[in-house]
Write an enzyme that holds these catalytic residues in place. Structure first.
Site, PDB file in Angstrom:
ATOM      1  N   ASP A 122      45.549  17.213 -71.364  1.00  0.00           N
ATOM      2  CA  ASP A 122      46.203  17.564 -72.634  1.00  0.00           C
ATOM      3  C   ASP A 122      45.191  17.974 -73.696  1.00  0.00           C
ATOM      4  O   ASP A 122      45.193  17.448 -74.818  1.00  0.00           O
ATOM      5  CB  ASP A 122      47.046  16.404 -73.149  1.00  0.00           C
ATOM      6  CG  ASP A 122      47.949  15.804 -72.084  1.00  0.00           C
ATOM      7  OD1 ASP A 122      48.475  16.563 -71.263  1.00  0.00           O
ATOM      8  OD2 ASP A 122      48.123  14.576 -72.072  1.00  0.00           O
ATOM      9  N   GLU A 172      57.931  20.365 -72.400  1.00  0.00           N
ATOM     10  CA  GLU A 172      57.107  19.642 -73.371  1.00  0.00           C
ATOM     11  C   GLU A 172      55.935  20.505 -73.802  1.00  0.00           C
ATOM     12  O   GLU A 172      55.867  21.695 -73.482  1.00  0.00           O
ATOM     13  CB  GLU A 172      56.617  18.312 -72.783  1.00  0.00           C
ATOM     14  CG  GLU A 172      55.809  18.450 -71.507  1.00  0.00           C
ATOM     15  CD  GLU A 172      55.491  17.099 -70.863  1.00  0.00           C
ATOM     16  OE1 GLU A 172      56.106  16.094 -71.230  1.00  0.00           O
ATOM     17  OE2 GLU A 172      54.619  17.072 -69.968  1.00  0.00           O
TER      18      GLU A 172
END
Length: 337
Positions: free
Chosen positions: A37, A217
């Site tokens: 991420d 997401e």
């Protein structure tokens, strides 16, 4: 017992040293182990040289530095604790920080971050700021401003993780977030606090209403040639060789949407134009950001390497260009072991 304990200790030590050596080898060869991420900023140092800093998911948030986007140095953790105390109390069982978002505005580095537990809707987004990003700077000191947005099954229809900040062409500060449930959201925030303006409306921007898991997401928005481009990640992020993560994109004339894909399908109805997906070597590429410099643009994301799955999700950086129709495309990674 006296003979057994040293053997156990030696085995544990050997395991730790092996993992450390593996991480160091990947960093040295240009692929950074343990950088899930990621988000990135480019900084000009006092000598006029460009340095790159990445923050990534991990206990206390992992911080890395590079001068060439290929070789990376681990600088340590942003937070001393695995999770800030306020967030640990808010989300029992949490032991790490997810999906930090790093950007620079008005003389401060803004790092939004999320805290949750896997599969749970009880989540919080926090904010920390700093005058400097280099730990060697005398101005380097993170100030945690605490809660920005929270979610729970009882109070919201969204999940408060994966934050991303954009200052749009009109000067509005917009925070994007969301994961599964009813998809991705955006809200206007106050530049003075970095938190939602009083009475600001939370707006939906993308969803997968017909997908059984609503698997979407990692919102990230940039402005390019008159459009705002919303990058999202679909499907399974964290299953190693079986990961199905991939990056899709839509665009809009407005930073709050409506976003549509290249075929004109609204992203609120499951639309999205593919940017990158799994290959034979790389599995589950996703949760991207975009680095824009005078030299060009790069997509920064994580992926699994089929040749070394033990490295877990690793940092990957790819040059990004644009088609004649105005859609992003990515090239081969800038560094491959």
């Amino acid at each position: 017992m006296n003979r057994i304990v040293p053997k156990v200790v030696l085995l544990l030590l050997a395991s730790v040293l092996s993992c450390t050596a593996s991480a160091q080898r990947f960093a040295r060869e240009g692929i950074l182990a343990g950088a899930a991420d990621p988000t990135i900023v480019a900084v000009e140092n006092k000598q006029g040289q460009t340095e790159y800093y990445v923050v990534a998911t991990g206990r206390g948030v992992r911080l890395y530095k590079s001068t060439d986007l290929k070789k990376w140095k681990y600088l340590g953790r942003v937070f001393e604790n695995n999770v800030p105390e306020w967030a640990r109390r808010a989300v029992p069982g949490s032991n790490g920080i997810w999906a930090p978002d790093l950007s620079y505005h008005n003389g401060l580095y803004y790092m939004y971050y999320s805290v949750s537990t896997f599969g749970s809707q009880r989540s919080v987004i926090g904010l920390a700021v700093n005058k400097a990003i280099d730990p060697e700077s005398p101005d380097y000191k993170w100030e945690d401003r605490g809660l920005v947005i929270e979610s729970s099954p009882e109070t919201t229809n969204f999940n408060a993780i994966d934050p991303a900040l954009l200052v749009d062409e009109q000067g509005r500060w917009l925070l994007y977030w969301g994961s599964f449930w009813t998809g991705l959201k955006v809200v206007e925030v106050d530049p003075a606090t970095g938190k939602p303006k009083p009475d600001a409306e939370i707006q939906p921007i993308a969803a997968r209403p017909n997908h059984p898991a609503h698997a979407i997401e990692a919102a990230y928005v940039i402005f390019h040639d008159g459009y705002y481009y919303l990058f999202v990640s679909w499907d399974s992020c964290c299953d190693g060789a079986d990961s199905t993560y991939r990056v899709l994109v839509g665009r809009s004339r407005e930073a709050t949407g409506p976003f549509v894909d290249a075929d004109g399908k609204p992203m609120l109805e499951g639309g999205g134009t593919l940017v990158i997906e799994s290959s034979e070597r790389w599995r589950g590429p996703g949760h991207n950001c975009v680095l824009t410099t005078d030299e060009g643009q790069w997509m920064v994301h994580h992926t699994y390497d089929m040749q070394n799955l033990r490295a877990q999700r690793i940092l990957q950086i790819r040059p990004m260009t644009w088609t004649e129709q105005g859609w992003p495309k990515v090239g081969e990674p800038v560094a491959t072991p």
